[in-house]
Scaffold this motif. Structure first.
Motif, PDB file in Angstrom:
ATOM      1  N   LYS A  20       2.407  45.518   2.850  1.00  0.00           N
ATOM      2  CA  LYS A  20       1.430  44.532   2.816  1.00  0.00           C
ATOM      3  C   LYS A  20       0.668  44.475   1.690  1.00  0.00           C
ATOM      4  N   ARG A  38       2.508  42.512  -1.161  1.00  0.00           N
ATOM      5  CA  ARG A  38       2.517  40.754  -0.904  1.00  0.00           C
ATOM      6  C   ARG A  38       0.976  40.238  -0.781  1.00  0.00           C
ATOM      7  N   GLU A  39       0.154  40.934  -0.479  1.00  0.00           N
ATOM      8  CA  GLU A  39      -1.114  40.336  -0.280  1.00  0.00           C
ATOM      9  C   GLU A  39      -2.036  40.980  -1.453  1.00  0.00           C
ATOM     10  N   TYR A  84      -6.722  41.709  -2.452  1.00  0.00           N
ATOM     11  CA  TYR A  84      -6.980  41.812  -0.984  1.00  0.00           C
ATOM     12  C   TYR A  84      -8.323  42.105  -0.902  1.00  0.00           C
ATOM     13  N   TYR A 129      -6.608  36.974   0.353  1.00  0.00           N
ATOM     14  CA  TYR A 129      -5.661  37.517  -0.384  1.00  0.00           C
ATOM     15  C   TYR A 129      -4.889  36.433  -1.273  1.00  0.00           C
ATOM     16  N   HIS A 130      -4.147  36.639  -2.243  1.00  0.00           N
ATOM     17  CA  HIS A 130      -3.129  35.604  -2.806  1.00  0.00           C
ATOM     18  C   HIS A 130      -1.781  36.161  -2.692  1.00  0.00           C
ATOM     19  N   ASP A 131      -0.821  35.326  -2.551  1.00  0.00           N
ATOM     20  CA  ASP A 131       0.592  35.741  -2.792  1.00  0.00           C
ATOM     21  C   ASP A 131       0.760  35.588  -4.212  1.00  0.00           C
ATOM     22  N   THR A 132       2.277  35.945  -4.290  1.00  0.00           N
ATOM     23  CA  THR A 132       2.741  36.118  -5.789  1.00  0.00           C
ATOM     24  C   THR A 132       2.899  34.583  -6.424  1.00  0.00           C
ATOM     25  N   GLN A 150      -1.188  31.229  -4.311  1.00  0.00           N
ATOM     26  CA  GLN A 150      -1.773  30.653  -3.033  1.00  0.00           C
ATOM     27  C   GLN A 150      -2.644  31.597  -2.497  1.00  0.00           C
ATOM     28  N   TRP A 151      -3.781  31.278  -2.185  1.00  0.00           N
ATOM     29  CA  TRP A 151      -4.997  31.951  -1.474  1.00  0.00           C
ATOM     30  C   TRP A 151      -4.859  31.881   0.049  1.00  0.00           C
ATOM     31  N   ASP A 186      -3.680  33.599   9.730  1.00  0.00           N
ATOM     32  CA  ASP A 186      -3.947  33.117   8.514  1.00  0.00           C
ATOM     33  C   ASP A 186      -4.231  31.766   7.913  1.00  0.00           C
TER      34      ASP A 186
END
Length: 136
Positions: free
Chosen positions: A62, A65-66, A69, A91-94, A97-98, A124
């Protein structure tokens, strides 16, 4: 033993929620997993887990990826050995994107204060940027 212990009062239920929030915000799967029984049962969205080993693996993945956080939990209700919370986290991804995730959790504790069951429903929502204060 993992105080506060059931049966919960409003004060001890709020403390249990705050301690969980603080632990999750460390993003340390091993530390977080210590709050759960060895055979703890989880439902997290559509994922079903049993035991600390699965919890650690799940949280490790988790938080890979997140990224960045941040979580806020709020007591919703309590009785005896159970607590219900509502929460939001960002959180944001790689790709950068939040997201803000909203959800509810139902918790059941053993007499030793360890969580036996955790059932979470989560949604989400993409957001433009993180907020200074996560709204619950």
């Amino acid at each position: 033993m993992r105080p506060p212990l059931p049966p919960f009062t409003e004060e001890t239920a709020r403390l249990k929620v705050r301690l969980a929030q603080d632990a999750w915000n460390t993003r340390d799967p091993e530390r977080v997993a210590l709050a759960y029984t060895e055979d703890s049962e989880w439902r997290n969205r559509d994922v079903f887990l049993t035991g600390r080993e699965e919890i650690v693996a799940f949280l490790t993945d988790k938080w890979r990826r997140e990224l960045d956080y941040r979580l806020r939990k709020e007591l919703w209700a309590f009785t005896g050995d159970r607590i219900a919370v509502r929460f939001a986290y960002e959180y944001h991804d790689t790709a950068g994107q939040w997201f803000r995730a909203y959800g509810n959790e139902n918790w059941e504790f053993g007499p030793d204060g360890l969580m036996r069951r955790r059932f979470a429903g989560i949604n989400d929502v993409p957001i433009a940027a993180p907020s200074a204060r996560i709204p619950v």
